[in-house]
Scaffold this motif. Structure first.
Motif, PDB file in Angstrom:
ATOM      1  N   ALA A  15       0.891  -1.289   0.201  1.00  0.00           N
ATOM      2  CA  ALA A  15       0.012  -0.047   0.066  1.00  0.00           C
ATOM      3  C   ALA A  15       1.081   1.197   0.027  1.00  0.00           C
ATOM      4  O   ALA A  15       0.598   2.312  -0.536  1.00  0.00           O
ATOM      5  N   GLY A  16       2.044   1.263   0.473  1.00  0.00           N
ATOM      6  CA  GLY A  16       2.774   2.406   0.801  1.00  0.00           C
ATOM      7  C   GLY A  16       4.266   2.344   0.687  1.00  0.00           C
ATOM      8  O   GLY A  16       5.017   3.279   1.298  1.00  0.00           O
ATOM      9  N   PHE A  17       4.754   1.281  -0.004  1.00  0.00           N
ATOM     10  CA  PHE A  17       6.259   0.985   0.074  1.00  0.00           C
ATOM     11  C   PHE A  17       6.976   2.579  -0.450  1.00  0.00           C
ATOM     12  O   PHE A  17       6.815   3.090  -1.694  1.00  0.00           O
ATOM     13  N   GLY A  18       7.963   3.030   0.063  1.00  0.00           N
ATOM     14  CA  GLY A  18       8.717   4.104  -0.352  1.00  0.00           C
ATOM     15  C   GLY A  18       8.142   5.252   0.341  1.00  0.00           C
ATOM     16  O   GLY A  18       8.846   6.315   0.348  1.00  0.00           O
ATOM     17  N   LYS A  19       7.155   5.226   1.021  1.00  0.00           N
ATOM     18  CA  LYS A  19       6.542   6.368   1.622  1.00  0.00           C
ATOM     19  C   LYS A  19       6.105   6.091   3.026  1.00  0.00           C
ATOM     20  O   LYS A  19       5.519   6.791   3.763  1.00  0.00           O
ATOM     21  N   ALA A  20       6.269   4.596   3.631  1.00  0.00           N
ATOM     22  CA  ALA A  20       5.723   4.029   4.809  1.00  0.00           C
ATOM     23  C   ALA A  20       6.986   4.337   5.629  1.00  0.00           C
ATOM     24  O   ALA A  20       7.974   4.611   5.670  1.00  0.00           O
ATOM     25  N   VAL A  21       6.433   4.356   7.196  1.00  0.00           N
ATOM     26  CA  VAL A  21       7.488   4.750   8.302  1.00  0.00           C
ATOM     27  C   VAL A  21       7.429   3.533   9.170  1.00  0.00           C
ATOM     28  O   VAL A  21       6.077   3.254   9.585  1.00  0.00           O
ATOM     29  N   ASN A  22       8.446   3.294   9.901  1.00  0.00           N
ATOM     30  CA  ASN A  22       8.524   2.307  10.982  1.00  0.00           C
ATOM     31  C   ASN A  22       8.773   3.142  12.261  1.00  0.00           C
ATOM     32  O   ASN A  22       9.378   4.027  12.530  1.00  0.00           O
ATOM     33  N   VAL A  23       7.688   2.899  13.122  1.00  0.00           N
ATOM     34  CA  VAL A  23       7.433   3.491  14.455  1.00  0.00           C
ATOM     35  C   VAL A  23       7.874   2.727  15.610  1.00  0.00           C
ATOM     36  O   VAL A  23       7.271   1.564  15.496  1.00  0.00           O
ATOM     37  N   THR A  24       8.725   2.999  16.596  1.00  0.00           N
ATOM     38  CA  THR A  24       8.918   2.033  17.763  1.00  0.00           C
ATOM     39  C   THR A  24       7.763   2.617  18.776  1.00  0.00           C
ATOM     40  O   THR A  24       8.348   3.939  19.204  1.00  0.00           O
ATOM     41  N   LEU A  25       7.025   1.822  19.313  1.00  0.00           N
ATOM     42  CA  LEU A  25       6.076   2.262  20.660  1.00  0.00           C
ATOM     43  C   LEU A  25       6.573   1.854  21.813  1.00  0.00           C
ATOM     44  O   LEU A  25       7.630   0.965  21.783  1.00  0.00           O
ATOM     45  N   GLY A  26       6.473   2.199  22.881  1.00  0.00           N
ATOM     46  CA  GLY A  26       6.736   1.570  24.401  1.00  0.00           C
ATOM     47  C   GLY A  26       7.913   2.363  24.591  1.00  0.00           C
ATOM     48  O   GLY A  26       8.769   1.605  25.380  1.00  0.00           O
ATOM     49  N   LEU A  27       8.687   3.323  24.310  1.00  0.00           N
ATOM     50  CA  LEU A  27       9.807   4.083  24.341  1.00  0.00           C
ATOM     51  C   LEU A  27       9.416   5.489  25.007  1.00  0.00           C
ATOM     52  O   LEU A  27       8.732   5.916  24.883  1.00  0.00           O
ATOM     53  N   PRO A  28      10.551   5.923  26.087  1.00  0.00           N
ATOM     54  CA  PRO A  28      10.340   7.298  26.346  1.00  0.00           C
ATOM     55  C   PRO A  28      10.554   8.118  25.519  1.00  0.00           C
ATOM     56  O   PRO A  28      10.571   9.404  25.469  1.00  0.00           O
ATOM     57  N   ILE A  29      11.355   7.999  24.072  1.00  0.00           N
ATOM     58  CA  ILE A  29      11.367   8.994  22.969  1.00  0.00           C
ATOM     59  C   ILE A  29      10.714   8.520  21.857  1.00  0.00           C
ATOM     60  O   ILE A  29      10.198   7.489  21.663  1.00  0.00           O
ATOM     61  N   VAL A  30      10.725   9.503  20.685  1.00  0.00           N
ATOM     62  CA  VAL A  30      10.217   9.224  19.558  1.00  0.00           C
ATOM     63  C   VAL A  30      11.201   8.576  18.561  1.00  0.00           C
ATOM     64  O   VAL A  30      12.402   9.119  18.587  1.00  0.00           O
ATOM     65  N   ARG A  31      11.001   7.572  18.011  1.00  0.00           N
ATOM     66  CA  ARG A  31      11.870   7.006  17.073  1.00  0.00           C
ATOM     67  C   ARG A  31      11.070   6.623  16.101  1.00  0.00           C
ATOM     68  O   ARG A  31      10.040   5.742  16.127  1.00  0.00           O
TER      69      ARG A  31
END
Length: 329
Positions: A277-293
């Protein structure tokens, strides 16, 4: 660019023999140039720029106090020297220590409040392991560095979001890692961070089964009845809006109903749909952290490194989403 925090994001270049350096160079000509500091070997960036026949206006900065002033047209670089010069398409295990050290510096800078969030370029896991450094991925290492025991991998492509109950595991190891406790933890992290970071008041979570047809009433596996359904019931009792388990092959259809995130049991169960659906425009996000990644949704692309064919779309999307999430933290 509303909602973007004043403090810069830190962006790591990733594997220096891959497309990471040219993605970083693309930031120099993007609207994000003054909003980021990149962590990379300046010599590697200049070599790649020369190979591509382009100018590289770089300004080196340092921690903790000299992060420079944006606005002079240069891309700010926090230097992380490599042990050896790189050859496009040929990762060198001798540089693995520097890459891991750079990631540690970036995470520490976020923890100390110097940066508003972390955006990571792709690393070549096999090369780092070949150097004798145990490394299963950014997500696991960053969580370890931050003392966060329950990281959750979320991938975003526009309004489509998918999350993973397990990440980088051989398929044969997945069933024994699917426990009611693990699923409950993942669903709680999803619920809490979708509210906190994404500002979704009441997140709707749709959970896939592990087996084909969600176990077919136990004929194709018992995990749905014995583990997944009880975990869902416990979360529902706690007031979390979660449904399932549903067959993975229908989770993305209208018949499954609306959802803010689809939770898959293993890596390749839901990621093919997201990347289609979104290759090349998708983003991996890590939740459960005290910072934004956040991170790009692709690998090191060694086969096209240095050709000028790398698409910076996913990196730009990762920077934009990191800025939005940091602004809402």
């Amino acid at each position: 660019m509303s909602g973007i925090p004043d403090s810069p994001l830190i962006v790591t270049a990733g594997e220096p023999a891959g497309i990471g350096p040219e993605l970083i160079l693309a930031l120099a000509d993007s609207p994000w140039r003054d909003r980021v500091i990149v962590l990379a070997d300046p010599a590697n960036l200049r070599d790649r720029a020369a190979r591509l026949g382009r100018q590289a206006s770089l300004r080196e900065v340092s921690l903790p106090g000299d992060l420079g002033n944006p606005g002079d047209g240069a891309l700010r670089v926090l230097p992380q020297s490599l042990a050896r010069p790189t050859v496009c398409g040929t990762p060198d295990p001798a540089n693995a220590d520097a890459l891991i050290a750079g990631l540690r510096r970036a995470v520490d800078g976020c923890r100390r409040g110097l940066f508003s969030g972390l955006v990571t370029g792709p690393l070549q896991k096999s090369t780092i392991n070949d150097a004798g450094i145990p490394f299963s991925g950014h997500t696991e290492l960053i969580a370890e560095l931050l003392g966060s025991p329950h990281p959750v991998m979320l991938l975003v492509a526009g309004e489509l979001r998918v999350a993973l109950a397990t990440t980088h595991l051989p398929l044969k190891d997945v069933p024994r890692r699917i426990t009611a406790e693990r699923l409950g933890t993942v669903m709680r992290v999803l619920h809490d961070d979708l509210r906190k970071r994404f500002r979704i008041a009441q997140p709707r979570i749709l959970v896939c089964g592990l087996n084909p047809h969600a176990g077919e009433s136990g004929h194709l596996g018992s995990e749905e009845r014995e583990v997944i359904a009880p975990a869902i019931a416990a979360m529902q009792a706690a007031g979390i809006d979660v449904r399932g388990p549903v067959p993975a092959d229908t989770a993305f259809t209208q018949a499954a109903g609306p959802a803010d995130v689809v939770l898959g049991m293993y890596h390749d169960q839901v990621l093919p749909v997201l990347k289609y659906a979104g290759f090349g425009k998708a983003v991996n996000v890590t939740l459960g952290l005290p910072i934004v990644r956040t991170s790009v949704d692709h690998g090191t692309a060694l086969d096209i490194a240095g050709t000028g064919r790398a698409d910076p779309g996913s990196l730009f999307a990762a920077v934009e989403l990191a800025a939005q999430l940091a602004g809402g933290a």
